[in-house]
Write a protein that holds these residues in place. Sequence first.
Motif, short mmCIF file in Angstrom:
data_model
loop_
_atom_site.label_atom_id
_atom_site.label_comp_id
_atom_site.label_asym_id
_atom_site.label_seq_id
_atom_site.Cartn_x
_atom_site.Cartn_y
_atom_site.Cartn_z
N LEU A 200 31.86 47.14 51.18
CA LEU A 200 31.65 46.23 50.04
C LEU A 200 31.03 46.98 48.86
CD1 LEU A 200 30.27 43.08 51.90
CD2 LEU A 200 32.57 43.42 51.03
N THR A 201 31.65 48.10 48.50
CA THR A 201 31.10 48.90 47.40
C THR A 201 32.12 49.17 46.30
OG1 THR A 201 31.61 50.94 48.60
CG2 THR A 201 29.39 50.03 48.87
N GLN A 202 33.41 49.28 46.64
CA GLN A 202 34.42 49.62 45.64
C GLN A 202 35.02 48.34 45.06
OE1 GLN A 202 34.99 52.91 44.76
NE2 GLN A 202 36.02 51.95 43.02
N PRO A 203 34.68 47.97 43.82
CA PRO A 203 35.19 46.71 43.26
C PRO A 203 36.69 46.74 43.04
CG PRO A 203 34.05 47.98 41.58
CD PRO A 203 33.81 48.68 42.89
N LYS A 204 37.30 45.56 43.07
CA LYS A 204 38.73 45.45 42.77
C LYS A 204 38.92 44.41 41.67
CE LYS A 204 39.71 42.07 46.44
NZ LYS A 204 40.41 41.81 47.71
N LEU A 205 40.01 44.56 40.95
CA LEU A 205 40.34 43.68 39.85
C LEU A 205 41.67 43.00 40.10
CD1 LEU A 205 39.58 46.13 36.89
CD2 LEU A 205 38.06 44.37 37.80
N PRO A 206 41.85 41.76 39.64
CA PRO A 206 43.16 41.12 39.77
C PRO A 206 44.15 41.80 38.83
CG PRO A 206 41.67 39.75 38.47
CD PRO A 206 40.85 40.88 39.01
N GLY A 207 45.37 41.93 39.29
CA GLY A 207 46.39 42.59 38.47
C GLY A 207 46.98 41.64 37.45
N ILE A 208 46.17 41.20 36.51
CA ILE A 208 46.60 40.23 35.50
C ILE A 208 47.34 40.94 34.39
CG2 ILE A 208 45.85 38.44 33.88
CD1 ILE A 208 43.26 38.23 35.55
N ASP A 412 48.72 26.72 41.61
CA ASP A 412 50.16 26.56 41.38
C ASP A 412 50.76 27.67 40.55
OD1 ASP A 412 50.48 24.19 42.88
OD2 ASP A 412 49.66 23.00 41.23
N THR A 413 49.92 28.42 39.84
CA THR A 413 50.42 29.56 39.07
C THR A 413 50.10 30.88 39.77
OG1 THR A 413 48.37 29.57 37.78
CG2 THR A 413 50.25 28.36 36.87
N HIS A 414 49.60 30.78 41.02
CA HIS A 414 49.25 31.97 41.82
C HIS A 414 48.24 32.84 41.11
CE1 HIS A 414 52.43 30.84 44.56
NE2 HIS A 414 53.32 30.90 43.59
N GLY A 415 47.30 32.21 40.44
CA GLY A 415 46.29 32.94 39.72
C GLY A 415 46.50 32.85 38.22
N ILE A 416 45.71 33.61 37.49
CA ILE A 416 45.82 33.64 36.03
C ILE A 416 47.16 34.27 35.64
CG2 ILE A 416 44.84 34.68 33.94
CD1 ILE A 416 42.09 34.46 35.32
N THR A 417 47.84 33.66 34.68
CA THR A 417 49.17 34.12 34.29
C THR A 417 49.13 35.39 33.45
OG1 THR A 417 49.89 31.80 34.27
CG2 THR A 417 51.32 33.41 33.18
N ALA A 418 48.20 35.43 32.48
CA ALA A 418 48.13 36.58 31.58
C ALA A 418 46.82 36.55 30.81
CB ALA A 418 49.32 36.57 30.61
N LEU A 419 46.52 37.69 30.17
CA LEU A 419 45.42 37.78 29.23
C LEU A 419 45.97 38.20 27.87
CD1 LEU A 419 42.61 39.65 31.24
CD2 LEU A 419 42.63 37.26 30.57
N THR A 420 45.46 37.57 26.82
CA THR A 420 45.73 38.03 25.46
C THR A 420 44.48 38.74 24.96
OG1 THR A 420 44.90 36.06 24.32
CG2 THR A 420 47.17 35.98 25.18
N GLU A 421 44.44 39.08 23.69
CA GLU A 421 43.26 39.74 23.15
C GLU A 421 42.03 38.84 23.19
OE1 GLU A 421 43.98 41.23 19.28
OE2 GLU A 421 45.24 42.89 19.96
N THR A 422 42.26 37.51 23.12
CA THR A 422 41.13 36.59 23.02
C THR A 422 41.12 35.50 24.08
OG1 THR A 422 42.35 35.18 21.48
CG2 THR A 422 40.97 36.92 20.53
N SER A 423 42.18 35.40 24.88
CA SER A 423 42.32 34.21 25.72
C SER A 423 42.80 34.53 27.12
CB SER A 423 43.30 33.22 25.07
OG SER A 423 42.88 32.85 23.78
N ILE A 424 42.58 33.54 28.00
CA ILE A 424 43.09 33.54 29.36
C ILE A 424 44.21 32.51 29.44
CG2 ILE A 424 42.53 33.15 31.79
CD1 ILE A 424 39.62 33.88 31.11
N VAL A 425 45.35 32.92 29.96
CA VAL A 425 46.52 32.04 30.02
C VAL A 425 46.77 31.64 31.46
CG1 VAL A 425 48.97 31.80 29.48
CG2 VAL A 425 47.50 33.19 28.00
#
Length: 614
Positions: A200-208, A412-425
């Motif tokens: 539990l030391t190496q963080p992971k990120l969602p592939g958004i 229903d979208t299997h997670g966050i769809t996308a990121l823009t410069e200012t927003s979460i989609v």
Amino acid sequence: MTDHAQAAHEQVERLRALREKYAQERDRRIRPDGATQYRSTLGEYGYYAKDPYTPRSDREPLRDRIEALVIGAGFGGLLTGAGLRDAGIGSIRLMDEAGDVGGTWYWNRYPGIHCDIESYVYMPLLEETGYIPSRRYAPGEEIRQHAVRIAEHYDLYRDFVGHTRATGLAWDEDAAEWIVETDRGDVFRARYMITSSGTLTQPKLPGIPGIERFAGHTFHTSRWDYAYTGGDADGDLTKLADKRVAVVGTGATGLQVIPHLAEHARELLVFQRTPSTVDVRDNRPTDPEWAETLAPGWQRERMDNFLEVLAGEPVESLVDDGWTSTHELQRSILSGSVDGSLSEEDRLLREELDDAVKMDALRARIDEIVDDPSTADALKPWYRYMCKRPGFSDLYLQAFNRPNVTLVDTADTHGITALTETSIVVGEAEYEVDCLIFATGFDVGVSGVVSGTLPVSGRGGRALLEAWGMGPRTLHGFTTHGFPNLFQLGPMQNANSVNFVHILQEQALHITTVIARAQQVGARRIEPTAEAEDAWCRTVVATSRDVSDFQAQCTPGYYNGEGSRTIGGLTYSPGPVAFHRLLREWREGDMAELLVIDDADERVRESAEIGVSA
């Protein structure tokens, strides 16, 4: 139809409907990319894993010789170092990628962090270091400071090397030593090599998609940015008063972080793919009068009792908590004894019925606490109890009653769809935020040795992963034929439990006892025979309980590789109590299948290897 038959019929119908509901909720969340949906912080996104706590200092490369190198300075490494010190090993080097000891408790300093196992059984070596935890479930900083206390008590800072990652281990047959190379230009030698690089030391990120374009502030919870949020691990995140904050992830970390973010952020958006179970935590200060009654040996007794209860041993529990009250449900995935008085079919049916009762109660608790019905419905977990690690909190559900908190369900979208410069989609909806916090966990169970990022070559230059081409091969999960004086801590080909620190303590005891015996008898090296390794691999396969059917029904998570695989076949399923008993009995013998004493012994081994390979 008799009353008994009617009740049985209703139970069957209830389970049928529940199975259908669980399957529907699982299918909403399964992604074709499985565990590859995450991005590692080892490469392009390495800045997410940078140490924010301890400045990195320059030093000259190491060119020395030591008796023992322990890679990893979390509790596993500290316990091993302490055992080696007790065994009379003078030259011990702890090495870690972090700037100090503590492992997961070094990295994770987010607001609200506590252990979820009772402190008195979780924090090791309390009696040895003369310490009593302040609370039943200690805060993270107290646990980190206890790790420091252990290092100081056993003089493990004497040769500690931080901010250093091993990049290669090679066995020198002539010198009977390991040559160690690191990312700091070190090339030094060690007689004994112990890896405890943690899970539990190496963080992971969602592939958004678009994650690299987001221009707002962002960080992972294991590298919390208090300069941005204000406050500390106790909360008081006053700098968020004018911020729109988003947190991604509602696992154990999210349960602890979200109440503090909710209290201080102008607006908090919680992005959830799968809800956790949230049971009562009931944390409280340690009663000083109770502490005064503790007799010598109290911690070992309490730790053993906790492990025995969870493993299904017929003992009365000394620890009355959420884990011990659900011990029978946990063995659907963890090791331990089962009720032999029932047929397999009847036992599984009873476990499923008991599971349904528990999950119904957890879902009902949400209705009792959360005011908004639609939010309450989205927070309800629809899966078997041990599909995910159980969660506990007396603050999390209540946070969703705040007017500034919004739950965004992404199933229903299997997670966050996308990121823009200012927003979460998410689907067609777009949420503008100032700060994005990832509570998305870690690359669980992936050490450098297993992943190949730490190449290991043993006798004859053979690579460890080549030797493991058909799967890991060890004696008792610790040592491998062809790789002398190399020991590994972790949940591989041995037994596990929810209190992993106790497991690590038993593993450290075993390893250091073996090394002490080798020193005592003058063994040239420590290496299992091929025959002993084969025998243990057969034992693991023969005793392993198949949990693939259970895991296949679960919602995606790290227990089942995000629904793309199942785990099983690599643990000693009779459980940790039986496994530790087996190790104790084995250590009482002469360890002949592990200790290479002299040249004659070596010739016998080589003959045996020829026979086995033939």
